[in-house]
Design a protein around this motif. Sequence first.
Motif, short mmCIF file in Angstrom:
data_model
loop_
_atom_site.label_atom_id
_atom_site.label_comp_id
_atom_site.label_asym_id
_atom_site.label_seq_id
_atom_site.Cartn_x
_atom_site.Cartn_y
_atom_site.Cartn_z
N MET A 38 78.28 88.05 -82.94
CA MET A 38 79.56 88.02 -82.23
C MET A 38 79.36 87.18 -80.99
SD MET A 38 81.82 89.92 -83.85
CE MET A 38 83.02 90.24 -82.57
N GLY A 39 80.34 86.36 -80.69
CA GLY A 39 80.19 85.48 -79.55
C GLY A 39 81.42 85.43 -78.66
N TRP A 40 81.18 85.02 -77.43
CA TRP A 40 82.26 84.76 -76.47
C TRP A 40 82.22 83.28 -76.10
CZ3 TRP A 40 86.14 87.94 -75.13
CH2 TRP A 40 85.98 89.31 -75.35
N ALA A 78 84.58 85.38 -81.12
CA ALA A 78 84.51 84.80 -82.46
C ALA A 78 83.37 85.44 -83.24
CB ALA A 78 84.33 83.28 -82.38
N VAL A 79 83.43 85.23 -84.53
CA VAL A 79 82.46 85.81 -85.45
C VAL A 79 81.66 84.70 -86.13
CG1 VAL A 79 82.28 87.00 -87.67
CG2 VAL A 79 83.78 87.90 -85.89
N LEU A 80 80.38 84.95 -86.28
CA LEU A 80 79.54 84.08 -87.10
C LEU A 80 79.09 84.92 -88.29
CD1 LEU A 80 78.29 81.25 -87.27
CD2 LEU A 80 76.25 82.18 -86.17
N TRP A 103 81.63 79.21 -86.45
CA TRP A 103 82.22 80.41 -85.86
C TRP A 103 83.67 80.53 -86.37
CZ3 TRP A 103 79.68 83.91 -82.76
CH2 TRP A 103 78.43 83.52 -82.29
N SER A 104 83.96 81.60 -87.02
CA SER A 104 85.30 81.84 -87.54
C SER A 104 85.34 83.24 -88.13
CB SER A 104 85.64 80.82 -88.64
OG SER A 104 86.93 81.08 -89.18
N PRO A 105 86.41 84.01 -87.90
CA PRO A 105 87.62 83.65 -87.17
C PRO A 105 87.48 83.80 -85.65
CG PRO A 105 87.81 85.86 -88.00
CD PRO A 105 86.51 85.35 -88.50
#
Length: 119
Positions: free
Chosen positions: A34-36, A97-99, A106-108
């Motif tokens: 999970m990313g910002w 976003a999700v990896l 990265w999506s969605p």
Amino acid sequence: QVQLVESGGGLVQTGGSLRLSCAASGRAFNIGRMGWFRQAPGKEREFVASVTWSGTTPDYANSVKGRFTISIDNAKNTVYLQMNSLKPEDTAAYYCAVLISGYSKWSPWGQGTQVTVSS
């Protein structure tokens, strides 16, 4: 498909703190990280921080190291970004976003939450 909803943005003075939240719903079982990310007006979107779905190996942009902390609550399917010692240059729309495991894109993405730091 995973759906993401961010919250927690707002207006804060320089030196203040905010905590952003990103709740994931749907098919979350195959999430790798999970990313910002953030995007300021007139600038490209940039990476801020990421963490594995299990909460390990956090990664930070140099500009936020020592000030921001990413964490995850698997029971709530929520990733947090604790932002301390905020600066005016942190002003931006913040997106989570999700990896997906095995993928490189990265999506969605979530809809974003605005953070404004006043000087």
